[in-house]
Design a protein around this motif. Structure first.
Motif, PDB file in Angstrom:
ATOM      1  N   LYS A  45       0.844  -1.193   0.000  1.00 27.58           N
ATOM      2  CA  LYS A  45       0.000   0.000   0.000  1.00 27.58           C
ATOM      3  C   LYS A  45       0.881   1.246   0.000  1.00 27.58           C
ATOM      4  O   LYS A  45       1.901   1.295   0.683  1.00 27.58           O
ATOM      5  N   THR A  46       0.488   2.231  -0.795  1.00 27.16           N
ATOM      6  CA  THR A  46       1.165   3.523  -0.795  1.00 27.16           C
ATOM      7  C   THR A  46       0.118   4.595  -1.042  1.00 27.16           C
ATOM      8  O   THR A  46      -1.069   4.291  -1.213  1.00 27.16           O
ATOM      9  N   ASN A  47       0.534   5.836  -1.069  1.00 22.03           N
ATOM     10  CA  ASN A  47      -0.374   6.944  -1.365  1.00 22.03           C
ATOM     11  C   ASN A  47       0.169   7.764  -2.518  1.00 22.03           C
ATOM     12  O   ASN A  47       1.380   7.940  -2.645  1.00 22.03           O
ATOM     13  N   MET A  48      -0.741   8.250  -3.342  1.00 20.40           N
ATOM     14  CA  MET A  48      -0.366   9.155  -4.421  1.00 20.40           C
ATOM     15  C   MET A  48       0.140  10.456  -3.805  1.00 20.40           C
ATOM     16  O   MET A  48      -0.483  11.004  -2.895  1.00 20.40           O
ATOM     17  N   ILE A  49       1.295  10.916  -4.285  1.00 16.30           N
ATOM     18  CA  ILE A  49       1.859  12.182  -3.808  1.00 16.30           C
ATOM     19  C   ILE A  49       1.792  13.201  -4.944  1.00 16.30           C
ATOM     20  O   ILE A  49       2.330  12.967  -6.025  1.00 16.30           O
ATOM     21  N   GLY A  50       1.107  14.297  -4.706  1.00 18.33           N
ATOM     22  CA  GLY A  50       1.046  15.368  -5.701  1.00 18.33           C
ATOM     23  C   GLY A  50      -0.122  15.234  -6.670  1.00 18.33           C
ATOM     24  O   GLY A  50      -0.974  14.349  -6.551  1.00 18.33           O
ATOM     25  N   ILE A  51      -0.134  16.126  -7.656  1.00 18.15           N
ATOM     26  CA  ILE A  51      -1.272  16.240  -8.574  1.00 18.15           C
ATOM     27  C   ILE A  51      -0.932  15.785  -9.993  1.00 18.15           C
ATOM     28  O   ILE A  51      -1.716  15.977 -10.908  1.00 18.15           O
ATOM     29  N   SER A  52       0.228  15.149 -10.179  1.00 15.35           N
ATOM     30  CA  SER A  52       0.695  14.844 -11.537  1.00 15.35           C
ATOM     31  C   SER A  52      -0.132  13.797 -12.275  1.00 15.35           C
ATOM     32  O   SER A  52      -0.013  13.656 -13.488  1.00 15.35           O
ATOM     33  N   MET A  53      -0.989  13.038 -11.553  1.00 14.90           N
ATOM     34  CA  MET A  53      -1.803  12.016 -12.223  1.00 14.90           C
ATOM     35  C   MET A  53      -3.285  12.363 -12.265  1.00 14.90           C
ATOM     36  O   MET A  53      -4.115  11.522 -12.641  1.00 14.90           O
ATOM     37  N   GLU A  89      16.910  13.120  -6.787  1.00 14.06           N
ATOM     38  CA  GLU A  89      16.575  14.024  -5.687  1.00 14.06           C
ATOM     39  C   GLU A  89      15.323  13.583  -4.940  1.00 14.06           C
ATOM     40  O   GLU A  89      15.124  13.930  -3.784  1.00 14.06           O
ATOM     41  N   HIS A  90      14.452  12.787  -5.589  1.00 14.48           N
ATOM     42  CA  HIS A  90      13.229  12.318  -4.937  1.00 14.48           C
ATOM     43  C   HIS A  90      13.416  10.878  -4.491  1.00 14.48           C
ATOM     44  O   HIS A  90      13.708  10.008  -5.315  1.00 14.48           O
ATOM     45  N   SER A  91      13.210  10.603  -3.213  1.00 13.85           N
ATOM     46  CA  SER A  91      13.387   9.245  -2.704  1.00 13.85           C
ATOM     47  C   SER A  91      12.050   8.543  -2.476  1.00 13.85           C
ATOM     48  O   SER A  91      12.026   7.395  -2.072  1.00 13.85           O
ATOM     49  N   TYR A  92      10.932   9.222  -2.747  1.00 13.38           N
ATOM     50  CA  TYR A  92       9.620   8.619  -2.531  1.00 13.38           C
ATOM     51  C   TYR A  92       9.148   7.863  -3.775  1.00 13.38           C
ATOM     52  O   TYR A  92       9.724   7.997  -4.857  1.00 13.38           O
ATOM     53  N   TYR A  93       8.080   7.089  -3.606  1.00 13.12           N
ATOM     54  CA  TYR A  93       7.481   6.386  -4.731  1.00 13.12           C
ATOM     55  C   TYR A  93       6.832   7.396  -5.678  1.00 13.12           C
ATOM     56  O   TYR A  93       6.144   8.311  -5.249  1.00 13.12           O
ATOM     57  N   ASN A  94       7.052   7.209  -6.964  1.00  7.16           N
ATOM     58  CA  ASN A  94       6.486   8.059  -7.991  1.00  7.16           C
ATOM     59  C   ASN A  94       5.498   7.228  -8.800  1.00  7.16           C
ATOM     60  O   ASN A  94       5.700   6.024  -8.973  1.00  7.16           O
ATOM     61  N   ILE A  95       4.448   7.847  -9.296  1.00  4.09           N
ATOM     62  CA  ILE A  95       3.427   7.136 -10.077  1.00  4.09           C
ATOM     63  C   ILE A  95       3.217   7.873 -11.389  1.00  4.09           C
ATOM     64  O   ILE A  95       2.905   9.064 -11.403  1.00  4.09           O
ATOM     65  N   LYS A  96       3.403   7.148 -12.491  1.00  4.86           N
ATOM     66  CA  LYS A  96       3.230   7.727 -13.827  1.00  4.86           C
ATOM     67  C   LYS A  96       2.707   6.647 -14.784  1.00  4.86           C
ATOM     68  O   LYS A  96       2.685   5.464 -14.467  1.00  4.86           O
ATOM     69  N   ARG A  97       2.367   7.074 -16.000  1.00  4.20           N
ATOM     70  CA  ARG A  97       1.854   6.159 -17.022  1.00  4.20           C
ATOM     71  C   ARG A  97       2.917   5.933 -18.096  1.00  4.20           C
ATOM     72  O   ARG A  97       3.545   6.887 -18.557  1.00  4.20           O
ATOM     73  N   ILE A  98       3.092   4.689 -18.497  1.00  6.68           N
ATOM     74  CA  ILE A  98       4.100   4.342 -19.512  1.00  6.68           C
ATOM     75  C   ILE A  98       3.590   4.667 -20.916  1.00  6.68           C
ATOM     76  O   ILE A  98       2.457   4.330 -21.278  1.00  6.68           O
TER      77      ILE A  98
END
Length: 199
Positions: A45-53, A89-98
């Motif tokens: 489980k994780t949480n989305m960080i930010g508004i990029s998605m 520079e970012h050590s957190y989980y990132n979420i993006k679309r391939i």
């Protein structure tokens, strides 16, 4: 010769207790192993960080990652992936679309995404891009590289920018599988076809 019947009758009881204790220990060990397997190899489980998605995922949306999905299969185009880049520079989980797959050449021209010189049909509803970044010129991906974009194109730090760049398969933690609240499968969210049916 006297025979101690009481002593003999206790043996089956002691054996039953020992067997019950062994089964109980084995069950606890199995539960611990299963929990370890699920946490480290299957789900997280994780949480989305930010508004990029946005409008697919919103800041602080709780997400279940399917970490098992890419152990036997490679990521596919349009998969929403969770990754972590070491040494960045970012050590957190990132979420993006391939969008771009290994070995492909990707370029963005007039808000169209070209893969190997051909326009691909996007599956999500997204605003026109104001900045193509590095993808304004053709980018050829290495054999283990993926080009990712955020669905909120004008508020996303993604492969268009050197601060993130292309991601590699070993940086991918897994596939964004479920959004817990409100509950839905991530791959069903913000699709063009669904939005058109609702309009």
């Amino acid at each position: 010769m006297e025979f101690d019947f009481e002593k003999e009758s206790k043996k089956p009881v002691i054996m039953k207790i020992l067997i019950d204790v062994f089964i109980w220990i084995a069950q606890i060990a199995a539960v611990i192993f299963l929990a370890y397997f699920i946490i480290y190899y299957a789900l997280e489980k994780t949480n989305m960080i930010g508004i990029s998605m946005e409008s697919t995922l919103y800041d602080d949306d709780p997400i279940i990652i399917n970490k098992f999905s890419y152990r036997f299969n490679d990521p596919k185009r349009f998969d929403v992936v969770v990754f972590k880049q070491s040494g960045k520079e970012h050590s957190y989980y990132n979420i993006k679309r391939i969008y771009g797959l290994p070995g492909e050449t990707i370029q963005i021209i007039d808000d169209n995404i070209y893969i190997n010189g051909e326009i691909i049909e996007d599956i999500v509803k997204a605003e026109p891009m104001a900045n193509y970044g590095l993808a304004g010129e053709a980018i050829t991906l290495e054999e283990n590289e993926y080009f990712v974009l955020g669905d909120n194109r004008n508020n996303s730090e993604d492969s268009r920018f050197a601060s993130l760049g292309n991601i590699t398969k070993d940086e991918i933690i897994g596939k964004a599988f479920l959004r817990l609240s409100p509950f839905n499968f991530v791959n069903k969210l913000n699709l063009k076809q669904e939005n058109q049916e609702e309009d």
